[in-house]
Every structure is written in structure tokens, then in C-alpha cells.
Design a protein around this motif. Structure first.
Motif, PDB file in Angstrom:
ATOM      1  N   ASP A 149       0.876  -1.172   0.000  1.00 59.81           N
ATOM      2  CA  ASP A 149       0.000   0.000   0.000  1.00 59.81           C
ATOM      3  C   ASP A 149       0.908   1.215   0.000  1.00 59.81           C
ATOM      4  OD1 ASP A 149      -2.740  -0.930   0.100  1.00 59.81           O
ATOM      5  OD2 ASP A 149      -2.241  -1.746   2.066  1.00 59.81           O
ATOM      6  N   ARG A 151       1.170   5.722  -1.369  1.00 60.04           N
ATOM      7  CA  ARG A 151       0.483   6.939  -1.795  1.00 60.04           C
ATOM      8  C   ARG A 151       1.315   7.625  -2.866  1.00 60.04           C
ATOM      9  NH1 ARG A 151      -4.164   8.141   0.394  1.00 60.04           N
ATOM     10  NH2 ARG A 151      -4.609   7.408   2.472  1.00 60.04           N
ATOM     11  N   ARG A 157      -4.218   6.996  -3.051  1.00 60.05           N
ATOM     12  CA  ARG A 157      -3.838   5.707  -2.481  1.00 60.05           C
ATOM     13  C   ARG A 157      -3.625   4.694  -3.585  1.00 60.05           C
ATOM     14  NH1 ARG A 157      -5.958   0.915  -0.817  1.00 60.05           N
ATOM     15  NH2 ARG A 157      -8.003   1.375  -1.653  1.00 60.05           N
TER      16      ARG A 157
END
Length: 168
Positions: A149, A151, A157
């Protein structure tokens, strides 16, 4: 993008597959050879080199000014930004982008999900874009660590799932 097929058809006088073995790919390959000759290129220098190549390679073509500008933009996105995804990232109406393999891109725009008619030129190009995204977030994603994960610089995201977890 879509116009690349038209450019290639004008050049060869026939139908052609988008982004494969075409006018765009030829110019991009030449651009990459020139960029590899020096270590650091600024965005301005890359755009100037693209302008030179587009002018030289399209001198005898029937491309419109708008088509040349689109070619310039797509060449820049392919070497300095997130390739075909950049267009979607710059569209404020797109709220989600889902990439399921290099040929399957879906998006959500104005609350509606749809399949996008564009695709990456290859699995390797998608992998390059993935690595560019995660490197920008100081993250690592590979077969040993297939989920990340992150950004983007704009705060968007990103969730990446690679093989062996994801099949494609």
C-alpha cells in the motif's frame, strides 16, 4: 493512445494495432536511445528532445497540430510520468483506477465503473510503472513481498498485489 492508431494508419495506409510496432513506438524507441546517452535529463530537456523528434519524424506526414501535440504528450508521459495512467490521474472526474493486468484497466468516473479502451503495451511496461510508483513511496514490491500500500505524490492511495497472490 487512440490517435496513435490513426497516425500509424496515415503513415502506412493501413489499419494498425495501437501502440505496437507503430509510429509512436518508433519515435519512443529513438527517444529512449537518446535519453540513455546522458545520465540526467530535466523535463524541459526531454520535452525539447521530443519536439525535435516529432518535428523531424512528422515533417512529411499529414498530422494535424493537435495530433502532434497529443503525440508529444503521450511520449512524455511514457518516459517521465505514469504512462497511460497519467491521463486518468489528471482527470478530476476519475475517482478510482483499477488495473488488472496490462490489458485490463477499469475506472470509476462520475460514480460509474467502466472498462477503459486503452492498455499498456506490455506486461513489462506495467511492471515498470508499478516499480516507479512504489519507489516514489520508498516501498518495495516483488514476488517475495507481493502486496504493498502506498500513496502517490498527490495523496492518491495505491494498492499493488503481484503474483503469486494475483494471477495477472
Amino acid at each position: 493512445g487512440r490517435f496513435c492508431q490513426r497516425i500509424d494508419q496515415k503513415r502506412r495506409g493501413e489499419g494498425g494495432s495501437r501502440m505496437e510496432g507503430n509510429f509512436f513506438a518508433d519515435i519512443r524507441q529513438e527517444l529512449m536511445r537518446e535519453l540513455d546517452q546522458e545520465a540526467e535529463w530535466s523535463d524541459v530537456q526531454i520535452l525539447e528532445k521530443i519536439d525535435d523528434l516529432v518535428l523531424l519524424r512528422t515533417r512529411r506526414s499529414s498530422l494535424t497540430v493537435n495530433e502532434k501535440e497529443q503525440l508529444r504528450k503521450e511520449l512524455f508521459y511514457s518516459v517521465r510520468k505514469l504512462d497511460i495512467l497519467q491521463e486518468l490521474l489528471e482527470d478530476d472526474q476519475v475517482t478510482e483506477i483499477m488495473v488488472n493486468g496490462y490489458e485490463n484497466i477499469f475506472l470509476e468516473k462520475q460514480g460509474k465503473r467502466m472498462r477503459w479502451d486503452r492498455k499498456f503495451v506490455s506486461k513489462e511496461k506495467l511492471e515498470d510503472v508499478i516499480q516507479q510508483i512504489v519507489a516514489g513511496a520508498n516501498r518495495l514490491v516483488n514476488e517475495a513481498s507481493p502486496i504493498v500500500d502506498a500513496r502517490l505524490a498527490d495523496g492518491s492511495r495505491v494498492n499493488v498485489v503481484l503474483a503469486p497472490i494475483a494471477l495477472n
